[in-house]
Design an enzyme around this catalytic site. Structure first.
Site, PDB file in Angstrom:
ATOM      1  N   CYS A 412     -10.019  -1.354  -4.982  1.00  0.00           N
ATOM      2  CA  CYS A 412     -10.474  -2.622  -4.403  1.00  0.00           C
ATOM      3  C   CYS A 412     -11.147  -3.531  -5.425  1.00  0.00           C
ATOM      4  O   CYS A 412     -11.017  -4.754  -5.373  1.00  0.00           O
ATOM      5  CB  CYS A 412     -11.407  -2.360  -3.231  1.00  0.00           C
ATOM      6  SG  CYS A 412     -12.920  -1.465  -3.671  1.00  0.00           S
ATOM      7  N   HIS A 456     -16.359  -1.322  -0.346  1.00  0.00           N
ATOM      8  CA  HIS A 456     -15.122  -2.098  -0.434  1.00  0.00           C
ATOM      9  C   HIS A 456     -15.451  -3.485  -0.961  1.00  0.00           C
ATOM     10  O   HIS A 456     -16.579  -3.970  -0.851  1.00  0.00           O
ATOM     11  CB  HIS A 456     -14.470  -2.183   0.949  1.00  0.00           C
ATOM     12  CG  HIS A 456     -13.053  -2.673   0.921  1.00  0.00           C
ATOM     13  ND1 HIS A 456     -12.080  -2.107   0.141  1.00  0.00           N
ATOM     14  CD2 HIS A 456     -12.445  -3.710   1.586  1.00  0.00           C
ATOM     15  CE1 HIS A 456     -10.941  -2.737   0.323  1.00  0.00           C
ATOM     16  NE2 HIS A 456     -11.138  -3.718   1.202  1.00  0.00           N
ATOM     17  N   ASP A 472      -7.985  -9.668   2.340  1.00  0.00           N
ATOM     18  CA  ASP A 472      -8.186  -8.338   1.750  1.00  0.00           C
ATOM     19  C   ASP A 472      -6.908  -7.912   1.035  1.00  0.00           C
ATOM     20  O   ASP A 472      -6.007  -7.318   1.643  1.00  0.00           O
ATOM     21  CB  ASP A 472      -8.549  -7.328   2.838  1.00  0.00           C
ATOM     22  CG  ASP A 472      -8.974  -5.987   2.256  1.00  0.00           C
ATOM     23  OD1 ASP A 472      -8.890  -5.814   1.020  1.00  0.00           O
ATOM     24  OD2 ASP A 472      -9.404  -5.114   3.023  1.00  0.00           O
TER      25      ASP A 472
END
Length: 658
Positions: A412, A456, A472
């Protein structure tokens, strides 16, 4: 009897003193960095073995102390904090056994060791720390009892089981007073003092994100928060727990834009879906309060910043409880201030030339109104070409170029940073948002656990008419392109993969949650709620002081009753002895307050020879029972019977002439 400083230690006394030091050090070691913990434990064992026959030379103890202190300070980067102080305490305790020679040295070691379990609670207040701390205190009290018996010469006659039973009775005597102080002593809404911060930050979200720094956080399985929803919870895929928002980028590190802190929270139009929940946060030593996107309002003990990050008014040094409402935004800051837009588009010169060229090319191809199309093109590229893995090298100067054009694999941190840089190059305001995603439901307590490994990073892009929109890019990776995750590494034959381990872990976390609720979360508000069914919630601090005083008096009465009950056999002996003295007092032969028992008996025997022999024998038996019962084998039952039977003659027999 030799003085304590001159009385040498025997094997048993030394063993008890060392056991007490080890038991007291045990709860502190898990809270220290691994290198310091293993170093202190190893040094303690070596010092105890080397000094088992005679104390270590002074120069050697000084050298060991300087060596350990140097290791502690170097690991803590020469920063002073409460963790550094606790590590120095552990180091000093590890070398303290090197000077054991006499009874006084052993008492000094045990007394010094008792600081270790108390200092543990400056770093952790969990149930395991409490259990280990209590164990250390019990062993230390037993060691002090053994040293006292060694000084009196009775140590060989007392079994370790009896010694531990004595300590257990002492703890039982003080337990009601301790509970009264915990539950009823007035709790302050805010503490009167604070404790120093840690020198070494624990893994957690921070105000910056640099390449490679998140691997430690993503390998940490400790809980970050626990959340209980009122009603239906949001889908797991929509559980984004918002933390620090990173706006500034210097070519390597993303950081928060603290210069905008004076700005008010922006305009937000919430969507129809709403969630109400209660969240318990683990201590982080920081002020950021992660919250489900987006919180409706800031709780009383926090404030909403300009980027809609929740910040507590004081560092989160203990478990904290938060009740909030959340709703996904329909529109989030639809009017962007010019200086915020400029910050959300800024890129440092000389970094990532290929990424910048690609973003500008897409802008030329899609025109000035193609922001949404540019975002979708980037997401389509990631879905088609990119994969997820933790096995990535540290990036060089052009981190986004390496990720987007060479590796095409990462986690991430790489996806969010590379995507945001690409969007800025295309003229779309963007920023990186850090926090947690998802969570695991515990079916036992019906709550969600979010762990540090759920950390994250995602991106917010600003689109005309909608404002900030969450994107995302990590979630866009196709499932068949996920090569290596934290779960994959942890489950490869590990402990958690064994059958039945999952439910056990759920039970353990449910118990820890109960501990947080009943003990660590017991603040002024919870105290008032506890007293409300009794009608005492409006008593104020004066009423609480009175209630605590009454409960303390009852606890003290309990102490006195237990003490009297434990010595009731001794009370019967003393009562029989006092009645014997009262019989002689009626004859004008009372014992003076300053007069020892045996001296009084000799005085009476000189005046009344007929009673003197029996009285002297009874007095000697009484003193043996009183001061050396184990050495003389005194029988209290027969002594009580003979004391009650003895009667002085009414008139003295005439003394015979010599």
């Amino acid at each position: 009897m030799p003085r304590a400083e001159a009385l040498p230690l025997d094997r048993a006394a030394r063993g008890w003193a060392l056991a007490a030091a080890a038991a007291c050090l045990l709860p502190l070691l898990p809270q220290l960095p691994a290198a310091i913990a293993w170093g202190c434990a190893g040094a303690g064992v070596l010092v105890a073995l080397a000094g088992r026959h005679r104390p270590l030379p002074g120069w050697l103890r000084i050298a060991l102390a300087l060596c350990l202190f140097g290791v502690v300070l170097s690991i803590s980067r020469f920063s002073l904090g409460r963790d550094t102080a606790c590590a120095l305490l552990a180091a000093m305790l590890a070398i303290k056994p090197g000077e054991l020679a006499s009874l006084r040295d052993a008492r000094s070691l045990v007394g010094f060791a008792l600081f270790a379990p108390f200092s543990t609670f400056l770093l952790d207040q969990g149930p395991l720390s409490l259990v280990l701390g209590l164990l250390g205190a019990v062993v230390a009290l037993a060691a002090l009892a053994q040293l006292s018996e060694r000084e009196s010469g009775e140590a060989a006659r007392v079994a370790p089981r009896q010694r531990l039973a004595l300590v257990g009775r002492l703890l039982l005597v003080g337990l009601p007073l301790a509970l009264s102080a915990f539950w009823l002593f007035p709790r302050l809404g805010t503490p009167l003092w604070g404790v120093p911060e840690r020198a070494l930050a624990r893994p957690g979200l921070s105000d910056e994100m640099a390449p490679g720094e998140w691997l430690d956080l993503m390998n940490d399985e400790r809980p970050a928060l626990r959340a209980s929803f009122s009603g239906q919870p949001p889908p797991q895929s929509q559980m984004y727990w918002r933390g620090p928002v990173l706006m500034d980028y210097d070519g390597r590190t993303w950081t928060r834009a603290r210069r905008f802190e004076a700005l008010p929270p922006p305009e937000v139009e919430p969507a129809r879906a709403r969630w109400r929940y209660e969240m318990v946060l683990e201590p982080t030593e920081r002020r950021t309060v992660v919250a489900l996107e987006l919180p409706d309002a800031a709780p009383q003990a926090a404030r909403l910043s300009w980027d809609y990050t929740l910040e507590a008014r004081a560092p989160l040094v203990s478990v904290s409880r938060w009740r909030m409402d959340a709703a996904p935004p329909r529109r989030f800051e639809p009017r962007l201030l010019p200086f915020i837009r400029e910050s959300a588009l800024r890129l440092p010169d000389g970094f990532n030339p290929r990424t910048v060229a690609l973003g500008r090319q897409w802008r030329r191809e899609l025109g000035s109104t193609g922001d949404a199309a540019i975002v979708e093109r980037a997401m389509a590229m990631i879905r088609a070409e990119f994969g997820y893995t933790l096995a990535t090298p540290l990036p060089g100067r052009h981190s986004a170029d390496e990720f987007l054009f060479e590796w095409k694999r990462g986690f991430c941190e790489h996806f969010a940073s590379g995507f945001a840089i690409l969007m800025r190059a295309a003229g779309i305001p963007s920023r990186v948002v850090t926090g947690y995603a998802g969570g695991t439901r515990n079916p036992i307590g019906d709550y969600w656990i979010v762990r540090n490994q759920d950390a994250h990073a995602w991106v917010e892009v600003w689109l005309d008419g909608r404002g900030w929109v969450r994107v995302d890019p990590t979630a866009a990776v196709a499932p068949e392109r996920i090569y290596d995750t934290i779960d994959d590494r942890a489950s490869g034959g590990g402990f958690t993969a064994l059958p039945g381990v999952g439910p056990m872990l759920d039970v353990g976390d449910w118990l820890r949650r109960g501990w947080n609720d009943m003990v660590l979360g017991f603040d002024a508000a919870r105290q008032v709620a506890m007293l409300r069914p009794l009608g005492l919630d409006g008593a104020g601090w004066r009423g609480l002081v009175g209630l605590f005083a009454a409960s303390a008096l009852l606890a003290l009465a309990w102490m006195l009753w237990l003490t009297a009950r434990a010595d009731r056999g001794g009370d019967r002996v003393l009562a029989a002895w006092r009645r014997l003295g009262a019989r002689y007092a009626r004859l004008g032969l009372a014992r003076a307050p300053h007069e020892p028992s045996l001296q009084w008996a000799r005085r009476v025997a000189a005046l009344r020879p007929a009673d003197g022999g029996a009285l002297l024998a009874l007095t000697e038996r009484f003193e043996n029972w009183r001061y050396a019962p184990r050495a003389t084998g005194a029988d209290p039952a027969s002594l009580i019977r003979d004391l009650r039977r003895h009667r002085p003659a009414r008139t003295a027999r005439p003394e015979s002439s010599p």
